[in-house]
Motif scaffolding. Structure first.
Motif, PDB file in Angstrom:
ATOM      1  N   CYS A  92      32.657  68.439  33.141  1.00 16.70           N
ATOM      2  CA  CYS A  92      33.005  66.833  32.927  1.00 16.70           C
ATOM      3  C   CYS A  92      32.245  66.153  31.805  1.00 16.70           C
ATOM      4  CB  CYS A  92      32.542  66.221  34.361  1.00 16.70           C
ATOM      5  SG  CYS A  92      30.945  66.044  34.972  1.00 16.70           S
ATOM      6  N   ASN A 133      33.902  58.028  33.670  1.00 18.21           N
ATOM      7  CA  ASN A 133      34.069  59.366  34.486  1.00 18.21           C
ATOM      8  C   ASN A 133      33.097  59.562  35.452  1.00 18.21           C
ATOM      9  OD1 ASN A 133      35.608  61.740  35.121  1.00 18.21           O
ATOM     10  ND2 ASN A 133      34.013  62.825  33.790  1.00 18.21           N
ATOM     11  N   GLY A 165      34.056  62.021  38.090  1.00 24.18           N
ATOM     12  CA  GLY A 165      34.087  63.402  37.757  1.00 24.18           C
ATOM     13  C   GLY A 165      32.621  64.051  37.884  1.00 24.18           C
ATOM     14  N   THR A 202      38.114  64.755  35.832  1.00 31.03           N
ATOM     15  CA  THR A 202      37.953  63.426  35.429  1.00 31.03           C
ATOM     16  C   THR A 202      38.635  62.644  36.220  1.00 31.03           C
ATOM     17  OG1 THR A 202      38.042  61.885  33.584  1.00 31.03           O
ATOM     18  CG2 THR A 202      39.740  63.765  33.651  1.00 31.03           C
TER      19      THR A 202
END
Length: 428
Positions: free
Chosen positions: A177, A188, A191, A243
């Motif tokens: 990630c 993100n 993630g 993500t």
């Protein structure tokens, strides 16, 4: 950990990380990794500025302390400390006074969403700028403005975090990630949270595969890791880039460049049997770090797992991608689906039927009955027959699940029962 609890825990981690000003290098990225190290034993790597990584070079390190635009009365009309999105990420330092006309070419806004601040970057071209809501921009009077970006671009390091969870095999599942975005909750931080809690959960039990978790700056991070670890790449048998997994949209999976890799099939199988809306996308060379892992020189079996894809929701790369945009329920659902996908990879085996001439008498072995009162007997019997029929040493359990339409966990349970009765032998 119950579903509601895991979603809440993930959301709390996102909330803790949300205020940090991250970029592809610098103290904010390091601070983020230090928070994650309280949850998993990350190894932190530092790669010096100027290091060649294939066709790229590790850039200078960027750090920022303050930034603002002041009007003639000395009031901060744009303030980095109110939102780290207000500064064009990787802005060069500046301190000057400008008229509004001179300032405007350095200002970025979203006319279609006048109350949102856009997220903009300039990693590889030296420039400076500010991001602000369009309503703020329209409200700026013709004035002389004091502009300050107290940042530095100097030789330093690119930082990334890595955690290898060793399993019974040296074959690896890669979970990657990007961890370089500032205050963006779905893209993100979601993630990051999912990868962290997956690592925690997997560390509590024995696994067939080893799992390599990477927390990297987008694009340059995966390129740097691949350049430094070419000898390890052959061990990667499956992979996911994670993500945008916290929004309320349906789950989406972008296939690896191969299109029919085991990870592609495992994700498709899990989502198909989830009973939820979902979408399977073919590979494209645009998106996140899957495009580096899948580049022709590596062609790794790595897909991208997400909910609403990047660019398909208006909040993407704006201040509206905030803590309210990601929900514990969506985070928990994404977590559960990832666990189910990894369970397919862990449980997928190939067997040989040891009684291949006609079907064996299952009744006398007590196999034609409900297992523990939890599984429908006819579905279980169907799974037994499918496993016996296709276990010729050529078809994996995932192949059998795909051809039969029976969900993988039941196929796996049937195979385990047949092994216990010496009717199957594992061959791969």
């Amino acid at each position: 950990m119950m579903r509601d609890n895991i979603g809440d825990e993930m959301h709390r981690l996102i909330a803790e990380l949300y205020p940090i000003c991250r970029s592809i290098t610098g103290h904010g990225f390091r601070e983020t990794l230090q928070v994650l190290r309280r949850h998993i034993p990350l190894e932190v790597h530092e790669v010096p500025t100027g290091t060649p990584v294939f066709d790229w070079i590790v850039p200078k390190e960027w750090n920022i302390r303050d930034a603002y635009i002041k009007n003639a009365r000395g009031e901060r009309v744009v303030d980095f400390h109110k939102s780290n999105l207000h500064v064009l990420n990787y802005s060069t330092p500046i301190r000057t006074k400008l008229s509004l006309a001179e300032l405007k070419p350095h200002l970025f806004s979203l006319p279609e969403y006048p109350d949102w601040i856009p997220y903009r970057t300039s990693y590889y071209t030296d420039r400076w700028g500010f991001c602000l809501s369009h309503r703020q921009l329209l409200a700026l009077p013709d004035d002389v403005y004091e502009v300050c970006i107290d940042s530095s671009l100097q030789d330093g390091h690119l930082t990334y975090g890595e955690f290898l969870l060793r399993g019974q095999s040296s074959d690896e599942v890669l979970i990657s990630c990007h961890a370089c975005h500032p205050s963006l909750a779905n893209d993100n931080l979601s993630g990051i949270a999912l990868a962290t809690f997956l690592a925690q959960r997997l560390g509590k039990s024995k696994s067939r595969y080893s799992y390599r978790f990477l927390f990297i700056p987008g694009t340059i991070g995966s390129i740097t890791w691949l350049a430094r670890n070419e000898t390890k790449v052959a061990n990667i048998k499956h992979g996911l880039v994670i993500t945008c997994v916290g929004d309320a949209g349906p789950l989406t999976y972008k296939q690896s460049r191969r299109g029919d890799a085991e990870i592609d099939r495992a994700v498709t199988h899990v989502l198909k049997h989830s009973g939820q809306n979902h979408e399977i996308l073919e590979f494209t060379p645009y998106g996140y770090d899957e495009r580096q892992y899948c580049s022709p020189g590596f062609n790794l079996p790595v897909g991208c797992f997400m909910r609403t894809p990047n660019g398909r929701y208006p909040e993407y790369h704006t201040s509206a991608d905030n803590l309210d945009f990601v929900t514990p329920a969506s985070l928990a659902d994404s977590f559960e689906k990832c666990l189910a996908i990894l369970a397919v990879l862990e449980g997928n085996r190939t067997y040989l039927n040891l009684n291949p001439k006609c079907e064996p008498q299952l009744g006398k072995r007590g196999l034609y009955q409900t297992i523990g009162g939890q599984t429908d007997a006819r579905e279980f019997e169907s799974a037994l027959l499918w496993v016996l029929s296709l276990s010729d040493g050529q078809h994996s359990l995932l192949h059998i699940a795909e051809q039969s339409g029976v969900e993988f966990p039941l196929i796996r349970t049937a195979a385990d029962a047949l092994v216990q009765h010496s009717l199957l032998q594992e061959v791969g």
